[in-house]
Each structure stands twice: as C-alpha cells, then as structure tokens.
Design an enzyme around this catalytic site. Sequence first.
Site, PDB file in Angstrom:
ATOM      1  N   ARG A 123       4.557 -27.118  40.793  1.00 19.48           N
ATOM      2  CA  ARG A 123       3.532 -26.876  39.770  1.00 19.48           C
ATOM      3  C   ARG A 123       2.366 -26.111  40.407  1.00 19.48           C
ATOM      4  O   ARG A 123       1.777 -25.232  39.812  1.00 19.48           O
ATOM      5  CB  ARG A 123       3.038 -28.195  39.148  1.00 19.48           C
TER       6      ARG A 123
ATOM      7  N   LYS B 119       4.697  -9.871  25.432  1.00 22.82           N
ATOM      8  CA  LYS B 119       4.764  -8.637  24.652  1.00 22.82           C
ATOM      9  C   LYS B 119       5.130  -7.453  25.563  1.00 22.82           C
ATOM     10  O   LYS B 119       6.184  -7.467  26.158  1.00 22.82           O
ATOM     11  CB  LYS B 119       3.441  -8.438  23.907  1.00 22.82           C
TER      12      LYS B 119
HETATM   13  C1  LIG Z   1       1.239 -12.973  21.023  1.00 19.99           C
HETATM   14  C2  LIG Z   1      -0.210 -12.902  21.290  1.00 19.99           C
HETATM   15  C3  LIG Z   1      -0.886 -13.986  21.866  1.00 19.99           C
HETATM   16  C4  LIG Z   1      -0.194 -15.307  22.172  1.00 19.99           C
HETATM   17  O1  LIG Z   1       0.762 -15.172  23.165  1.00 19.99           O
HETATM   18  P1  LIG Z   1       2.094 -16.094  23.274  1.00 19.99           P
HETATM   19  O2  LIG Z   1       2.749 -15.558  24.484  1.00 19.99           O
HETATM   20  O3  LIG Z   1       2.847 -15.900  22.012  1.00 19.99           O
HETATM   21  O4  LIG Z   1       1.627 -17.493  23.428  1.00 19.99           O
HETATM   22  C5  LIG Z   1      -2.234 -13.847  22.124  1.00 19.99           C
HETATM   23  N1  LIG Z   1      -2.893 -12.716  21.832  1.00 19.99           N
HETATM   24  C6  LIG Z   1      -2.282 -11.651  21.269  1.00 19.99           C
HETATM   25  C7  LIG Z   1      -3.067 -10.418  20.978  1.00 19.99           C
HETATM   26  C8  LIG Z   1      -0.924 -11.714  20.977  1.00 19.99           C
HETATM   27  O5  LIG Z   1      -0.315 -10.659  20.398  1.00 19.99           O
END
Ligand SMILES: *Cc1c(COP(=O)(O)O)cnc(C)c1O
Length: 380
Positions: A46, A195
């Site tokens: 961790r 993303k």
């Molecule tokens: C998807 C997203 C998040 C959250 O991220 P996760 O990996 O889904 O927890 C935060 N901010 C933006 C701009 C996002 O597109």
Amino acid sequence: MKFGTKVLHAGIAPDPSTGAIMTPIFQTSTYVQETPGKHKGFEYARTQNPTRTVLEENLAALENAKYGRCFSSGMGATDAVIKLLTPGDEVICTHDLYGGTYRLFTTIYRNYGIVFKFVDLQDVEAVKKAFNPKTKMIWIESPTNPMMRIVDINAMVNIAKTYHSWVCVDNTFATPYLQNPIDIGADIVVHSVTKYISGHSDVVMGAVITDDKALDDKIGYIQNSAGAIPGPNDCFLVLRGIKTLHIRMDRHCENGSKVAHFLKDHPSVDEVFWPGFKEHPNHQVAKKQMRQFGGMISFTLKEDHINVAFKLMEKLKFFSLAESLGGVESLIGHPASMTHASIPKEERLKSGLTDSLIRLSVGIEDIDDLIADLAQAIEV
Ligand SMILES: *Cc1c(COP(=O)(O)O)cnc(C)c1O
C-alpha cells in the site's frame, strides 16, 4: 527532455535484475526484511510498489513537476486533495464541474464542514468577490464538460495568490500534452488517468501531481493512510498507454478539428462547442494556455428534441454510445439523459445543456470514416 521522449524515458529504466526493457509488474503485497527494519526500501505494497513508483515519476515529469501520486480512480485522487482541508475551509469551484466531483463535494464533504462555492470562473470579478480569508483552494476544470468553456488559469492563480489559496486544476480534458497548469502557477494537478492518459478504455485510475514537496508529503500521507491505491497491473497498462500519448493526442486534435468544422457547416446542426473556433468566446485564452484544442466537442441540433438526438446516436456505427472519454475509439454521449440526468431541467438549461446537446470524444479512427458516419446519421 522533450514530451515525446519523456513518455518513453522519464523515470523509466531497464529492470536492473534482468535487463527487461518493460517495467516489471511487481505483483506482491509485501517485501521480505532481513532483520526488522533492514529492507530494500519497500515494506508493504500500500505504501510502495516499484511499478507504481515508475508511473508516478513519469506522470510528474509529463506535467513538468517533481512529484506524482497515483490513486485507484480519478475520484480517489480528488478525494485525497480535498482531505488536505479542515472543517470551515472554503473551496471555490467552477460552476460546471464534472458530475462525480460535484457529487463528492456536495453530498460527502459538505457533511464534514467544508464549504464549496460554485462560481462562473470565466467571470473574474465574480471570482474575486467569492474569495475571502477562509478560501483555501480554487478548483478549476478547463476545458469544462460538456460545454467546452475555457478558464483563464493564470487569472485564477493571480487572485488565489493574494489569499495564499491553493490552485488545483483537473487537467483530464486537456492532458499534459496540451496544457501544463503547474507551469502557469497552479499548485496541484489532478487527472482522471482513466481517460486520455491511459487512452485505451481498459483502466480506471487517478493521479495527483505537484511541484511542492510539503504538499506532496501530505498527499503521500493521505495516499498511504486512506489507501486508495492502484494495483501494479493497472500501473503497467497505464505506462504502456502513455508511450503513445503524444501521437494519440495529435490525432485526437486533428480529427477533432475536422469533425468540429464538418458539424459547423451542417445545415441541421445549431451550435458547435469547441475551443479551436475563432468565434469561441474563450478562444484567445485557449490559444494562450493550450498547445492544441483537443478532441472533445459538443453540439446541438436545430430541432432541439430528445428523440432526434437519440435517433442520431442510434444510427452511428463508429461512435459508441458510452460514458467516459479519451480512448482511442470514438464515443458519443447525451449529457441531458446520461452524465447530467440528475440536474433539474431548468438548471441544466441555464448552462446551455439543452435536450439535443450531444458530446463527442473523437477517437483516432480514419477521419473519412468518422465524417461519413456522422453524415449518414444526422438527418438534413
Ligand atoms: C472521469 C473524470 C473524473 C473522474 O475520474 P474517474 O477515473 O472516473 O474516477 C474527474 N474529472 C473529470 C474531468 C473526468 O472526466
């Protein structure tokens, strides 16, 4: 080191025990000690994992910063940043915040006595008015979702400085290839690594990046104490994805520009929201703080009806209807019924989120196929 070299080499070296060019997946929960306290710098996974450490160093370098920490999701990263605050502290945030962040702030952290003020960050006077000595942080997203508004990060930094407040930028939409908030004066950058950074729609992960040792120590303490860490397999996948980040982003931007222009010229399309257009209200700010304008586009239809939008989305072959963004394959989403469904209609209309608003995450497919797909799906 330039960006295209950093993605392959920053923090990355062949494995010393074998020479393996790829960073090994250290699939272990613990590390053997010779006698109590005598170890090779690793005690429990961790706290430290070598695969994760390589990724953290690489991500920090991409944002021109010294320190990076990875979390099991973008929301895990955001959660860690808010844990820097104590009851009574105030946070100013962009009024069109990512839905998950809005939910975390308003339904979880409000109960812990943290005050969140939602302000239109394009309105510098309104931001100045919202600041007071209790303001500990300003939370910025740019471009915003789904309206692709651009916030002047430098203008926000200048206001925050006079109040000694932290500036945190969620840089998910721009990626470190298009925008580096720390270079503009931000204290903290947060990413949903899920993303563009991982880029292949196969991992959920987040990151917190800073150039400030004291801040990084605090984030590291929270990371280890609260424990929302990613596993080594996911770290490997992200390291692998990052190797092509610059190439993918160039194609996302090139395809994005062509799709934006195609939509703008289409007789059935009403408005197109993309910061690369000269007519975009914040185009000059986008030009100042971003290298290119990205592959995220929203548009509305002249026939502003939910069924017309649905029909269009059902007809598309190469744009898959799904939440998320930033993967190599094109995605399409309908904010009014998906990401922003919980917001009352009157509220969402105020920020331009009409029934026919459609959001595209333009992928890296051949542009001719993407344009042909949109052309057959949008009825004249
Ligand atoms: C998807 C997203 C998040 C959250 O991220 P996760 O990996 O889904 O927890 C935060 N901010 C933006 C701009 C996002 O597109």
